[in-house]
Write an enzyme that holds these catalytic residues in place. Structure first.
Site, mmCIF file in Angstrom:
data_model
loop_
_atom_site.group_PDB
_atom_site.id
_atom_site.type_symbol
_atom_site.label_atom_id
_atom_site.label_comp_id
_atom_site.label_asym_id
_atom_site.label_seq_id
_atom_site.Cartn_x
_atom_site.Cartn_y
_atom_site.Cartn_z
ATOM 1 N N ASP A 43 5.005 -3.558 6.723
ATOM 2 C CA ASP A 43 3.748 -3.577 7.462
ATOM 3 C C ASP A 43 3.868 -4.199 8.843
ATOM 4 O O ASP A 43 2.872 -4.627 9.405
ATOM 5 C CB ASP A 43 2.680 -4.322 6.646
ATOM 6 C CG ASP A 43 3.034 -5.793 6.469
ATOM 7 O OD1 ASP A 43 4.153 -6.172 6.845
ATOM 8 O OD2 ASP A 43 2.182 -6.551 5.970
ATOM 9 N N CYS B 173 16.868 8.118 15.541
ATOM 10 C CA CYS B 173 16.555 6.946 14.721
ATOM 11 C C CYS B 173 15.121 6.518 15.046
ATOM 12 O O CYS B 173 14.477 7.085 15.930
ATOM 13 C CB CYS B 173 17.560 5.820 14.948
ATOM 14 S SG CYS B 173 17.307 4.827 16.441
ATOM 15 N N ASP C 224 9.938 -7.516 -1.807
ATOM 16 C CA ASP C 224 8.695 -8.002 -1.196
ATOM 17 C C ASP C 224 8.633 -9.511 -1.438
ATOM 18 O O ASP C 224 8.956 -9.974 -2.528
ATOM 19 C CB ASP C 224 7.476 -7.320 -1.836
ATOM 20 C CG ASP C 224 6.262 -7.340 -0.917
ATOM 21 O OD1 ASP C 224 5.735 -6.262 -0.601
ATOM 22 O OD2 ASP C 224 5.848 -8.448 -0.509
ATOM 23 N N LEU D 264 -5.832 -5.201 -4.099
ATOM 24 C CA LEU D 264 -5.998 -4.269 -5.219
ATOM 25 C C LEU D 264 -6.819 -3.030 -4.868
ATOM 26 O O LEU D 264 -6.828 -2.057 -5.613
ATOM 27 C CB LEU D 264 -6.634 -5.000 -6.417
ATOM 28 C CG LEU D 264 -5.808 -6.187 -6.956
ATOM 29 C CD1 LEU D 264 -6.496 -6.797 -8.174
ATOM 30 C CD2 LEU D 264 -4.389 -5.771 -7.313
ATOM 31 N N GLN D 265 -7.481 -3.040 -3.705
ATOM 32 C CA GLN D 265 -8.236 -1.869 -3.238
ATOM 33 C C GLN D 265 -7.301 -0.703 -2.924
ATOM 34 O O GLN D 265 -7.706 0.441 -2.875
ATOM 35 C CB GLN D 265 -9.057 -2.307 -2.010
ATOM 36 C CG GLN D 265 -9.416 -1.257 -0.996
ATOM 37 C CD GLN D 265 -8.465 -1.256 0.192
ATOM 38 O OE1 GLN D 265 -7.417 -1.881 0.159
ATOM 39 N NE2 GLN D 265 -8.837 -0.531 1.249
ATOM 40 N N CYS E 170 21.120 3.685 18.372
ATOM 41 C CA CYS E 170 21.924 4.699 17.688
ATOM 42 C C CYS E 170 22.930 5.415 18.587
ATOM 43 O O CYS E 170 23.780 6.157 18.086
ATOM 44 C CB CYS E 170 21.043 5.724 16.981
ATOM 45 S SG CYS E 170 20.130 6.813 18.084
ATOM 46 N N CYS F 87 -3.224 -4.265 8.589
ATOM 47 C CA CYS F 87 -4.276 -3.947 7.618
ATOM 48 C C CYS F 87 -5.111 -5.174 7.288
ATOM 49 O O CYS F 87 -6.309 -5.080 7.026
ATOM 50 C CB CYS F 87 -3.670 -3.397 6.341
ATOM 51 S SG CYS F 87 -2.811 -1.844 6.571
ATOM 52 N N GLY G 249 0.795 -1.230 0.000
ATOM 53 C CA GLY G 249 0.000 0.000 0.000
ATOM 54 C C GLY G 249 0.823 1.272 0.000
ATOM 55 O O GLY G 249 0.468 2.244 -0.676
HETATM 56 ZN ZN LIG Z 1 17.997 5.880 18.299
#
Ligand SMILES: [Zn+2]
Length: 259
Positions: free
Chosen positions: A127, A170, A59, A68-69, A246, A186, A38
């Site tokens: 996702d 980060c 992917d 497909l929506q 980080c 989703c 998406g």
């Molecule tokens: Zn960080």
């Protein structure tokens, strides 16, 4: 730049802030896009149209009817095909002037780090939290700028982590990884299709700005949208000096692997 390119990218070249020089930076850039769903769909389409020269689309899913929506990179004819390959075909149909590599794989930490190191910028269009944190760790380790987007139901958010900069937070600074976090997906929760277009387009905008070197990037700011009320909000946040991801990274431009 040849005539075909001057014509194809004319409306970007006309922008004073971008110009031929900015367009040449885009043509020379390599972007890793994690997720051809998406968010990855609109983001990749805009980057391909803009002439970002080398896109790597990752992917491991196949195109399903319920995608497909909202996943506008794919069509009914692509049902059952790997999303990365369906996406690659769509991007090259839009702009054969660029290179697109399709990777049908779920990236582990080591692979992510290799691909992030090869990229000028990473787009997180995935996702799930586990992958988001893995992408963040790879970008911190390789100091690759990260543009992260997310959307569920009617809510979306975007931020930029310019990990080349020592003052940039980060992803973990903002969203610490927790075992007990309940993840909304989703697949089970639903999401408004065009909301993904809004968020993915903001990601593409920030990517183009960073690659071409214009404007003020969305660093240290989280942009949120509530599509139901159509309200946008920005909250500011800082790097967490105690961040386990980080805080102890190697200094920038050290020229050696001292950390
Ligand atoms: Zn960080």
């Amino acid at each position: 730049m040849d005539d075909a390119r001057l014509m194809r990218y004319a409306r970007h070249i006309l922008l004073d802030e971008l110009g031929v020089e900015g367009q040449e930076r885009l043509l020379a850039a390599r972007v890793l896009i994690v997720g051809a769903g998406g968010l990855g769909s609109p983001a990749a389409l805009y980057l391909a149209a803009a002439g970002v020269g080398r896109l790597v689309l990752v992917d491991d899913d196949v195109v399903e009817l319920s995608n497909l929506q909202r996943q506008i990179l794919h069509t009914t004819a692509g049902l059952g095909q790997p999303k990365a390959e369906s996406g690659r075909r769509a991007l090259l149909a839009l702009n054969p002037d660029i290179q697109v590599r399709a990777r049908v794989e779920r990236l582990d930490e080591a692979r992510l780090r290799v691909l992030a190191a090869e990229a000028d910028l990473v787009l997180d269009c995935c996702d799930n939290f586990a992958t988001r944190h893995a992408i963040n760790r790879a970008c911190v380790a390789t100091r690759t700028p990260l543009v992260s987007g997310a959307a569920i139901k009617f809510s979306g958010q975007v931020s930029v982590y310019d990990l080349r900069r020592d003052d940039s937070p980060c992803y973990y600074c903002l969203f610490p990884e927790a075992d007990d976090v309940e993840e909304l997906r989703c697949a089970t929760t639903g999401v408004l299709g065009p909301l993904l277009g809004m968020v993915g387009s903001v990601q593409a905008t920030e990517a183009i700005k960073l690659l071409a070197g214009l404007g003020d990037p969305l660093v240290g700011r989280l942009l949120s949208v509530d599509a139901l009320r159509m309200q946008w909000h920005t909250i500011r946040f800082k790097r967490d000096p105690g961040c386990p991801v980080c805080a102890r990274r190697a200094p920038a431009a050290a020229g050696c692997s001292g950390g």
